[in-house]
Design a protein around this motif. Structure first.
Motif, PDB file in Angstrom:
ATOM      1  N   TYR A  34      13.307   1.246   8.529  1.00 31.44           N
ATOM      2  CA  TYR A  34      13.679   0.605   7.253  1.00 31.44           C
ATOM      3  C   TYR A  34      12.456  -0.029   6.595  1.00 31.44           C
ATOM      4  CZ  TYR A  34      15.158  -3.298   4.302  1.00 31.44           C
ATOM      5  OH  TYR A  34      15.272  -4.200   3.277  1.00 31.44           O
ATOM      6  N   ARG A  35      11.677  -0.771   7.363  1.00 29.94           N
ATOM      7  CA  ARG A  35      10.502  -1.444   6.823  1.00 29.94           C
ATOM      8  C   ARG A  35       9.502  -0.429   6.258  1.00 29.94           C
ATOM      9  NH1 ARG A  35       9.531  -4.487  11.005  1.00 29.94           N
ATOM     10  NH2 ARG A  35       8.091  -3.032  12.004  1.00 29.94           N
ATOM     11  N   ASN A  36       9.288   0.666   6.967  1.00 26.77           N
ATOM     12  CA  ASN A  36       8.360   1.692   6.496  1.00 26.77           C
ATOM     13  C   ASN A  36       8.885   2.395   5.247  1.00 26.77           C
ATOM     14  OD1 ASN A  36       6.456   1.245   8.524  1.00 26.77           O
ATOM     15  ND2 ASN A  36       7.489   2.632   9.944  1.00 26.77           N
ATOM     16  N   SER A  37      10.201   2.539   5.150  1.00 29.92           N
ATOM     17  CA  SER A  37      10.779   3.151   3.955  1.00 29.92           C
ATOM     18  C   SER A  37      10.587   2.260   2.731  1.00 29.92           C
ATOM     19  CB  SER A  37      12.270   3.427   4.173  1.00 29.92           C
ATOM     20  OG  SER A  37      12.461   4.405   5.181  1.00 29.92           O
ATOM     21  N   VAL A  38      10.722   0.950   2.918  1.00 35.19           N
ATOM     22  CA  VAL A  38      10.469   0.010   1.826  1.00 35.19           C
ATOM     23  C   VAL A  38       9.002   0.112   1.390  1.00 35.19           C
ATOM     24  CG1 VAL A  38      10.343  -2.433   1.189  1.00 35.19           C
ATOM     25  CG2 VAL A  38      12.300  -1.587   2.486  1.00 35.19           C
ATOM     26  N   ALA A  39       8.106   0.193   2.359  1.00 32.02           N
ATOM     27  CA  ALA A  39       6.680   0.313   2.048  1.00 32.02           C
ATOM     28  C   ALA A  39       6.398   1.590   1.257  1.00 32.02           C
ATOM     29  CB  ALA A  39       5.860   0.295   3.338  1.00 32.02           C
ATOM     30  N   SER A  40       7.028   2.695   1.666  1.00 31.74           N
ATOM     31  CA  SER A  40       6.827   3.970   0.961  1.00 31.74           C
ATOM     32  C   SER A  40       7.369   3.900  -0.460  1.00 31.74           C
ATOM     33  CB  SER A  40       7.522   5.102   1.725  1.00 31.74           C
ATOM     34  OG  SER A  40       6.926   5.298   2.992  1.00 31.74           O
ATOM     35  N   GLU A  41       8.519   3.236  -0.627  1.00 31.68           N
ATOM     36  CA  GLU A  41       9.098   3.086  -1.959  1.00 31.68           C
ATOM     37  C   GLU A  41       8.155   2.305  -2.869  1.00 31.68           C
ATOM     38  OE1 GLU A  41      12.319   3.928  -4.577  1.00 31.68           O
ATOM     39  OE2 GLU A  41      11.888   4.591  -2.530  1.00 31.68           O
ATOM     40  N   ALA A  42       7.546   1.251  -2.328  1.00 27.64           N
ATOM     41  CA  ALA A  42       6.603   0.453  -3.111  1.00 27.64           C
ATOM     42  C   ALA A  42       5.377   1.270  -3.492  1.00 27.64           C
ATOM     43  CB  ALA A  42       6.190  -0.785  -2.320  1.00 27.64           C
ATOM     44  N   VAL A  43       4.862   2.041  -2.563  1.00 22.72           N
ATOM     45  CA  VAL A  43       3.690   2.883  -2.843  1.00 22.72           C
ATOM     46  C   VAL A  43       4.015   3.886  -3.945  1.00 22.72           C
ATOM     47  CG1 VAL A  43       2.177   4.688  -1.920  1.00 22.72           C
ATOM     48  CG2 VAL A  43       2.617   2.622  -0.580  1.00 22.72           C
ATOM     49  N   ASN A  44       5.177   4.510  -3.878  1.00 25.13           N
ATOM     50  CA  ASN A  44       5.564   5.480  -4.903  1.00 25.13           C
ATOM     51  C   ASN A  44       5.681   4.818  -6.279  1.00 25.13           C
ATOM     52  OD1 ASN A  44       5.688   7.530  -3.007  1.00 25.13           O
ATOM     53  ND2 ASN A  44       7.880   7.274  -2.637  1.00 25.13           N
ATOM     54  N   ALA A  45       6.306   3.633  -6.319  1.00 22.63           N
ATOM     55  CA  ALA A  45       6.477   2.927  -7.591  1.00 22.63           C
ATOM     56  C   ALA A  45       5.133   2.513  -8.169  1.00 22.63           C
ATOM     57  CB  ALA A  45       7.373   1.705  -7.393  1.00 22.63           C
TER      58      ALA A  45
END
Length: 253
Positions: A34-45
């Motif tokens: 979950y934490r890594n998915s949040v990080a990936s979402e932030a990077v994409n945004a």
């Protein structure tokens, strides 16, 4: 973890959850995912935002904005929806934790937990917001040079771990826990709009008034992540300059 597990699954009874047990290790892995998915979402945004036409595809413009946005001296202004500077050099920060990058990342949490925003109002997602804003800061740091330079894959530096980013998240939590019901309402409304796809997914600002002539020196020196400055009630002079997302944009709030 044990108290949380028992509240969700009462049928566990007196099961004791200890490190290295299957239940513990599985939960630990799910939290890491979950934490890594949040990080990936932030990077994409952040990547989409930084590659938009607002920066005129200029590495120098990007680097200048990131330096301003992440300035501890100026109170990490990337957290705010708007920073307003009047013709008398009076500055107001509007919408703490409502910057599009923050709420777009928090929207991932809303979609992931599949919990209606209405049910979050009584118990706002403090931890999720702290994680989201920390993930955005991490993603912005990858653009400090004006070009996207992520950490090398499969290195400790590349991890969005508690060891590397836990302190930062805790510092943000210091101000998040002080947010009022009204502030949370604004954050959750924007988050819900992004989660439901009601906000146009476009980071290009084609306005003729978006000149990019913001002045970082005009932003008042303030505390770090654990404090916020926000003025929602003020009389706006006729010649105010609106700095939205750190870029100059003449208009009204």
């Amino acid at each position: 973890m044990q108290d949380l597990a028992h509240s969700i699954w009462p049928e566990l009874g007196g099961l004791t959850i200890l490190p290295r047990q299957p239940f513990y290790e599985l939960a630990k892995q799910k939290l890491s995912d979950y934490r890594n998915s949040v990080a990936s979402e932030a990077v994409n945004a952040v990547n989409k935002f930084m590659r938009s036409a607002r920066f005129k595809h200029s590495p120098a413009e990007r680097a200048k904005w990131v330096a301003w946005a992440l300035s501890e001296e100026h109170g990490f202004p990337f957290r705010y929806e708007k920073v307003l500077t009047t013709h008398t050099d009076t500055t107001r920060k509007i919408g703490a934790y409502r910057h599009k990058l923050v709420v777009k990342t928090l929207a991932y949490h809303v979609k992931r937990v599949q919990k209606p925003v209405d049910q979050m109002r009584e118990h706002p997602p403090h931890n999720a917001l702290a994680l989201a804003v920390t993930a955005v800061e991490r993603a912005l740091k990858m653009w400090e040079s004006g070009e996207f330079i992520p950490p090398k894959s499969r290195t400790e530096e590349n991890k969005f771990s508690d060891r590397l980013w836990g302190r930062t998240a805790n510092q943000y939590m210091g101000s998040i826990v002080s947010l009022s019901e009204e502030q949370w309402e604004g954050i959750l409304q924007l988050t819900e709009q992004h989660a439901r796809g009601l906000v146009p997914d476009c980071d290009d600002d084609g306005s003729d008034t978006d000149t990019g002539d913001y002045d970082p020196s005009a932003i008042p020196t303030s505390g770090g992540r654990a404090t916020i400055e926000e003025d929602c009630e003020f009389d706006e002079p006729q010649d105010d300059r609106l700095v939205n997302d750190g870029r100059a944009d003449r208009g009204r709030q």
